[in-house]
Write a protein that holds these residues in place. Structure first.
Motif, PDB file in Angstrom:
ATOM      1  N   ALA A  41       0.409  -5.942  -4.387  1.00  0.00           N
ATOM      2  CA  ALA A  41      -0.765  -6.592  -3.789  1.00  0.00           C
ATOM      3  C   ALA A  41      -2.021  -6.471  -4.648  1.00  0.00           C
ATOM      4  CB  ALA A  41      -1.004  -6.022  -2.399  1.00  0.00           C
ATOM      5  N   GLY A  99      -8.546   6.248  -4.327  1.00  0.00           N
ATOM      6  CA  GLY A  99      -7.736   5.197  -3.709  1.00  0.00           C
ATOM      7  C   GLY A  99      -7.362   5.604  -2.300  1.00  0.00           C
ATOM      8  N   VAL A 100      -6.992   4.623  -1.500  1.00  0.00           N
ATOM      9  CA  VAL A 100      -6.628   4.907  -0.111  1.00  0.00           C
ATOM     10  C   VAL A 100      -5.342   5.753  -0.057  1.00  0.00           C
ATOM     11  CG1 VAL A 100      -5.788   3.811   2.005  1.00  0.00           C
ATOM     12  CG2 VAL A 100      -7.844   2.949   0.885  1.00  0.00           C
ATOM     13  N   VAL A 101      -4.407   5.460  -0.953  1.00  0.00           N
ATOM     14  CA  VAL A 101      -3.152   6.223  -0.918  1.00  0.00           C
ATOM     15  C   VAL A 101      -3.420   7.697  -1.244  1.00  0.00           C
ATOM     16  CG1 VAL A 101      -0.851   6.479  -1.927  1.00  0.00           C
ATOM     17  CG2 VAL A 101      -1.722   4.202  -1.396  1.00  0.00           C
ATOM     18  N   TYR A 125       3.678  -0.911   4.652  1.00  0.00           N
ATOM     19  CA  TYR A 125       3.356  -0.574   3.256  1.00  0.00           C
ATOM     20  C   TYR A 125       4.041   0.745   2.875  1.00  0.00           C
ATOM     21  CZ  TYR A 125       0.182   0.676  -0.603  1.00  0.00           C
ATOM     22  OH  TYR A 125      -0.355   1.051  -1.810  1.00  0.00           O
ATOM     23  N   ASN A 177      -0.026  -4.710   6.737  1.00  0.00           N
ATOM     24  CA  ASN A 177       0.770  -5.094   5.574  1.00  0.00           C
ATOM     25  C   ASN A 177       2.168  -4.512   5.785  1.00  0.00           C
ATOM     26  OD1 ASN A 177       1.992  -5.328   3.083  1.00  0.00           O
ATOM     27  ND2 ASN A 177       0.666  -3.853   2.061  1.00  0.00           N
ATOM     28  N   ASP A 205      -5.932   2.700   8.240  1.00  0.00           N
ATOM     29  CA  ASP A 205      -6.092   2.172   6.879  1.00  0.00           C
ATOM     30  C   ASP A 205      -6.527   0.711   7.003  1.00  0.00           C
ATOM     31  OD1 ASP A 205      -5.676   0.883   4.459  1.00  0.00           O
ATOM     32  OD2 ASP A 205      -3.752   1.837   4.046  1.00  0.00           O
ATOM     33  N   ILE A 207      -7.868  -1.314   4.591  1.00  0.00           N
ATOM     34  CA  ILE A 207      -8.125  -1.848   3.247  1.00  0.00           C
ATOM     35  C   ILE A 207      -8.051  -3.382   3.187  1.00  0.00           C
ATOM     36  CG2 ILE A 207      -5.733  -1.663   2.390  1.00  0.00           C
ATOM     37  CD1 ILE A 207      -6.933  -0.604  -0.274  1.00  0.00           C
ATOM     38  N   HIS A 208      -7.263  -3.990   4.103  1.00  0.00           N
ATOM     39  CA  HIS A 208      -7.157  -5.464   4.095  1.00  0.00           C
ATOM     40  C   HIS A 208      -8.144  -6.121   5.072  1.00  0.00           C
ATOM     41  CE1 HIS A 208      -3.483  -5.848   1.608  1.00  0.00           C
ATOM     42  NE2 HIS A 208      -3.111  -4.706   2.157  1.00  0.00           N
ATOM     43  N   LYS A 241      -9.016  -4.267  -2.572  1.00  0.00           N
ATOM     44  CA  LYS A 241      -8.225  -5.453  -2.231  1.00  0.00           C
ATOM     45  C   LYS A 241      -9.142  -6.672  -2.239  1.00  0.00           C
ATOM     46  CE  LYS A 241      -4.160  -3.821  -1.548  1.00  0.00           C
ATOM     47  NZ  LYS A 241      -4.090  -3.295  -2.883  1.00  0.00           N
TER      48      LYS A 241
HETATM   49  C1  LIG Z   1      -2.155  -0.998   3.560  1.00  0.00           C
HETATM   50  C2  LIG Z   1      -2.503  -0.584   2.161  1.00  0.00           C
HETATM   51  N1  LIG Z   1      -3.111   0.593   1.952  1.00  0.00           N
HETATM   52  C3  LIG Z   1      -3.437   1.006   0.706  1.00  0.00           C
HETATM   53  C4  LIG Z   1      -3.149   0.233  -0.401  1.00  0.00           C
HETATM   54  C5  LIG Z   1      -3.477   0.726  -1.780  1.00  0.00           C
HETATM   55  O1  LIG Z   1      -4.694   1.315  -1.808  1.00  0.00           O
HETATM   56  P1  LIG Z   1      -5.214   2.087  -3.092  1.00  0.00           P
HETATM   57  O2  LIG Z   1      -4.897   1.250  -4.287  1.00  0.00           O
HETATM   58  O3  LIG Z   1      -6.672   2.226  -2.819  1.00  0.00           O
HETATM   59  O4  LIG Z   1      -4.506   3.398  -3.107  1.00  0.00           O
HETATM   60  C6  LIG Z   1      -2.520  -0.993  -0.222  1.00  0.00           C
HETATM   61  C7  LIG Z   1      -2.174  -1.823  -1.394  1.00  0.00           C
HETATM   62  O5  LIG Z   1      -1.437  -2.759  -1.319  1.00  0.00           O
HETATM   63  C8  LIG Z   1      -2.185  -1.420   1.080  1.00  0.00           C
HETATM   64  O6  LIG Z   1      -1.588  -2.587   1.297  1.00  0.00           O
END
Ligand SMILES: Cc1ncc(COP(=O)(O)O)c(C=O)c1O
Length: 394
Positions: A41, A99-101, A125, A177, A205, A207-208, A241
Motif C-alpha cells: 500500500a 511508523g504505525v507498525v 493488514y 484494510n 489504527d 492510518i487510512h 498513506k
Molecule cells: C492498517 C495499516 N496500518 C499501518 C500501515 C503501515 O504503517 P507504517 O508504514 O506507518 O508502519 C499500513 C500500511 O499499509 C496499514 O494498511
C-alpha cells in the motif's frame, strides 16, 4: 482534459529502478521480476508539490542535525484533524514513532505480557498478526462476516472469544484494510462497549482515515459517543498513506489517558524510541497545510480506477464479488469461483503481483487485494488480463 487526466499527467511517476518494494522487489517477494506490481500500500504518484518544495528547501539548507517538532507541525496536524473530522487534540497527548507498525509493536510490549491474548478482526493488514506472534502473545481472531455484499463485525463471537481467552488488547483497522470498510458510529460504539466492559484496551489504527471514498464519514475512535471511550483508547495515525510518505518514517500515537501515556513512555524510553525524522515532520506539516486539493484529485482518480475495475467485470457479465470501496485505496476481490490456485492464476497467467487473501487471514484464501493508487491504464491492463483468463476457463 479531465481532472483524472490532469492529475495523472502531473503526478504519476515511473518507479522502477528506485528500490521500490512494489516494483523492484518482485523477484524477492513473488519469484518473478516481470510481474506488474499492484501490491503493497503505497502509490505511484508524487506527493503534492508543496511537500516536495519544502523538502527541497531543507535539502538545500544541507543540515539534518538533531531537531524537535515545532509549532507549525502541531498547528497543521491539529487543524487537519479538527477541520476534517472534528477531532480536538492537545500536545500532551501526542507521541511520535517511525511508523504505525513500530508503534503497535511497542504498545504490545507496553500493555501486555507474553502469552496474553490480543484480538484482531480478520482478514486484516498482516503486520497486526505478526506483531502479536513476534512478541509471543496469543493471537485471537474474529472473522468479519460477509452479509449481503457488506462486511460486518460478529459481536457475539468477539465477546465470547474475549471471555474464553481473557483478551487484554484489541487492534482495530479503521477504516479497514483490506476490506475497504468504513465503520459507522453504531458499529464502533457497540464494539467499544464490549471491549471496555471486559477491560480490553483498544488500539485504533486510523492510518487510512483520509481515504473516505463514499459518502460515509470517518469517525475517529476518539469521537465515538462524544469521546466516551477515550480513557481506554490508543489512536495511531500518519500522513504517510495520505501523501505517500511511508519511507520518511513518521507517525503519531495519541493517548488521552495520562496513565496509559506514562506506561507507554516508560517502554518507549527503554528502547529510546523517542526520536523523529525531520524530513517526515516537514512532509507531514506541508501535506496537512497545503495537500487538501491534491488529495481530492487523488481520491477522484482512485474512484475512477475502482469504477474501471467493477464496470469491466459487469460489461463482460462476469459475476465477481468486489467489496464496496468505502475507505482506503485498496480493492478486495473474491476469485474463488474462478480458480483453485490463485497464485498460479495471478502470477503465471495474469502476470500480476497482488496481495493474496491468505496473507490477511486463513479464511480469505482465494481473495486478492489490488492497489488502486496508480494510473488508470495500469488498472485497465490488470483488469483485462484477469477477465481474459477467467473467460479462457469458462
Ligand atoms: C492498517 C495499516 N496500518 C499501518 C500501515 C503501515 O504503517 P507504517 O508504514 O506507518 O508502519 C499500513 C500500511 O499499509 C496499514 O494498511
Amino acid at each position: 482534459m479531465s481532472l483524472v487526466d490532469d492529475f495523472v499527467r502531473e503526478f504519476y511517476v515511473e518507479r522502477k529502478g528506485t528500490n521500490s518494494l512494489k516494483h523492484d522487489a518482485l523477484k524477492r517477494r513473488f519469484g518473478d521480476e516481470n510481474l506488474l506490481g499492484m501490491w503493497v500500500a503505497d502509490m505511484d504518484f508524487k506527493t503534492p508539490n508543496e511537500i516536495t518544495n519544502a523538502l527541497n528547501e531543507r535539502v538545500n539548507h544541507g543540515v539534518y542535525g538533531y531537531s524537535f517538532v515545532g509549532d507549525e507541525y502541531f498547528d497543521a496536524f491539529f487543524s487537519w484533524q479538527k477541520d476534517n473530522y472534528g477531532v480536538e487534540l492537545k500536545r500532551e497527548w501526542i507521541r511520535f514513532n517511525t511508523g504505525v507498525v513500530s508503534a503497535i509493536y511497542l504498545a504490545i510490549n507496553a500493555f501486555t505480557k507474553p502469552n496474553d491474548s490480543v484480538m484482531i478482526i480478520t482478514p486484516v493488514y498482516y503486520p497486526f498478526k505478526n506483531s502479536i506472534i513476534d512478541n509471543d502473545r496469543n493471537l485471537i481472531c474474529s472473522e468479519a462476516l460477509l452479509k449481503n455484499g457488506e462486511y460486518e463485525l460478529d459481536f457475539d463471537d468477539i465477546e465470547q472469544k474475549i471471555r474464553q481467552n481473557n483478551v487484554k488488547l484489541f487492534i482495530h483497522s479503521s477504516p479497514h484494510n483490506p476490506l475497504g470498510k468504513v465503520w459507522s458510529d453504531d458499529e464502533l460504539s457497540r464494539l467499544f462497549e464490549i471491549l471496555t466492559r471486559h477491560n480490553v484496551l483498544i488500539i485504533s489504527d486510523e492510518i487510512h482515515q483520509d481515504f473516505m471514498m463514499s459518502s460515509k464519514p470517518f469517525i475517529s475512535a476518539l469521537n465515538v459517543q462524544n469521546g466516551k471511550f477515550s480513557d481506554n483508547l490508543i489512536v495511531m495515525t500518519s500522513a504517510s498513506k495520505t501523501f505517500n510518505l511511508a519511507c520518511l518514517l513518521h507517525s503519531v500515537t495519541i493517548f488521552k489517558n495520562e496513565k496509559l501515556a506514562k506506561i507507554y513512555d516508560e517502554m518507549a524510553k527503554r528502547f529510546h524510541q523517542t526520536e523523529t525524522s525531520i524530513l517526515g515532520v516537514i512532509a507531514a506539516t506541508f501535506g496537512y497545510k497545503y495537500g487538501k486539493k491534491w488529495l481530492e484529485s487523488l481520491k477522484v482518480t482512485i474512484n475512477f480506477n475502482y469504477e474501471i475495475l467493477t464496470e469491466s467485470f459487469k460489461n463482460e457479465n462476469i459475476e465477481i464479488f468486489i467489496a464496496p470501496l468505502e475507505g482506503t485505496y485498496l480493492a478486495w476481490l473474491d476469485l474463488n469461483p474462478y480458480t483453485k490456485d490463485t497464485k498460479d492464476f495471478m502470477q503465471r497467467r495474469c502476470g500480476l503481483a497482488i496481495d493474496y487473501g491468505e496473507w490477511f487471514g486463513k479464511n480469505a484464501k482465494g481473495f486478492i487485494r489490488i492497489n488502486l493508487a496508480t494510473k488508470p491504464e495500469i488498472i485497465k491492463t490488470a483488469t483485462t488480463r484477469i477477465i481474459k483468463e477467467i473467460k479462457a476457463n469458462f
